[in-house]
Design an enzyme around this catalytic site. Sequence first.
Site, short mmCIF file in Angstrom:
data_model
loop_
_atom_site.label_atom_id
_atom_site.label_comp_id
_atom_site.label_asym_id
_atom_site.label_seq_id
_atom_site.Cartn_x
_atom_site.Cartn_y
_atom_site.Cartn_z
N CYS A 70 -7.25 4.61 -4.21
CA CYS A 70 -6.99 3.17 -4.24
C CYS A 70 -7.94 2.42 -3.33
CB CYS A 70 -5.54 2.91 -3.84
SG CYS A 70 -5.08 3.68 -2.28
N GLU A 72 2.16 1.14 -1.13
CA GLU A 72 0.71 1.17 -1.04
C GLU A 72 0.22 1.43 -2.45
OE1 GLU A 72 -2.76 2.08 -1.32
OE2 GLU A 72 -2.31 4.00 -0.34
#
Length: 458
Positions: A263, A229
Site C-alpha cells: 500500500c 490501514e
Amino acid sequence: MTQITSINPTTGETIRSFELQDDAAIESTLAAAAKAQKAWAQVPLSERVKTLPRIAAVLRENKTRYAEMIVREMGKPITEAEAEIEKCAFTCDFYAEHAPIWLADEPIATNAFETAVVFDPLGVVLAIMPWNYPFWQYFRFAAPALAAGNGAILKHANNVPESALAVQEAMALAGVPTGLTATLLIDNSKIAAIIADPRIAAVTLTGSTEVGSIVAAQAGKALKKQVLELGGSDPFIVLADADLEAAADTAVKARYINVGQSCVNAKRFIVEASVADRFTELFVAKAAALKIGDPMQRDTKIGPMARLNLRATLHDQVQRSIAEGAILRLGGTPIDGPGAYYPPTVLDHVTAGMTAFREETFGPVAAIIRADNADHAITLANDSEYGLGCALWTTDLTRARVLSRRIEAGAVFINGMTASDPRYPFGGIKRSGYGRELGSYGIREFTNIKTVWIGPAT
C-alpha cells in the site's frame, strides 16, 4: 469452502491445504483469549514487556525458516523476506524499551489533589491481516498491543496459512501466555460474527479500501474501536532542482520493492516537466536492470506476484491506461511460463484521468506524470482518493518543509522513500484509512485513555 490452500506463486504448485476451523474452534479461541487477556492486563507493564525480547529472539533464531516460508507462499525475494523478519524482531525490542515510557501515567496540573491520564488495555483485538508482509503486518500491531496489555487474535489472508500458523508458533516458543494470542483459519464469512462478539474489544485491519469499508461497517455497528490501514496510490514528487540520479535510484526501489505489492509503494511519479525526460530515462534504465527470477536466489529483485488473479487485474489496468493514452516505456506483458510473473513496467505521460493515476496499481507498474511546476505537482499529488504516504525530492529544504504541509497524506518523506518504522506513527487519511500504528500514537490506539481525578481525602 472447507479448506484453504497455500500455493507457491513461483511454480503454481500446491504447498499444503488446511481444514477450516468450525464454530466450536472459534468459540474455544475467543473464550481462551478473553480469559488470558484479563489475567495479562493485571501483569505489571514492566513484566509484560519482558516477553517482547523473547519474541524477537525466536524470530531471529528462526529467520531463515520463516523467510523461506514467506517466499514460498507469496513470492517475495528472499533478501526482502529476511529483512521483514528482522524488522519484526527490531520492533519487538523497540517496544520493550519504549512502551514503559509511552504508557506511563501522565500527571495533569489541576486544582485536585492529584489528576493523571492512565492507559488501560481495551481487551482482545481482532487483527485482520493481508498477505503482502505476512509477518510484519501482524507484529507491528502485536508488539505494542501486547505491551499495552491486550490480547490478539489473528485472521490472516487465506493464501498465507503457513505464515499465519508460524506467527502463532513464534508466540508459543517465546512463552506468550496460552490463549493470549491465537491464529484462526476461517472463511471470511465468519468475520462479522467474531467482530460482534462481546469478547472482542477492537479491530485492526490492513487491506484494501473495499474490505476496509466492510469491516468498518461491521465494527461500527458493534461500536468497536477500529484502526484501518488501507490502500494507497502514493505520489513520488520530483522537483526540477532534485538530485535526479539519487531520486531515480530511490524511486525504483520505492516502486518495485516487494514486487510493487504494498500500500505504501510509490506509484505515481510526479515530475516537473523540465526534468521529466531525464528522470524517465534514468528510471527506465534502472528498472530494466532489475533481475527477474527465482525469489529464492539472493540476486533476484523481482519475483512473482502473489496470485495469478492479481496479475490479471494489474495487466488490465496497464492495458486500459495505454488505451487512454499512456505511453509504454518498459514491460507491460505478463511473462510466459509457470508462476505469476509480471515485469517491471513503466507508463509515461500518464494524466489525471487515466486508470494508472486514479486506481491503486498493486504490482510492478510505475506511472510517470508531468507537472508544470511545484504547485501543479502538489495539486496532482492531492488529486487522489488516497492519502497514505508521499515522497518529495528537492534540494531546497526550506521550500520542502512548506510544501510538505500542503500534501494530503499520513506521512511525507523528503529526499527519501516512504516506509514504516516503529519510531514514528504510520497510517493514512481519506480512503487510505484512519488511526495510527507504530510510534507512541500506535501503542495508545488500543488503550482506554482514562482520566483519574483524585480529590483530597477528608
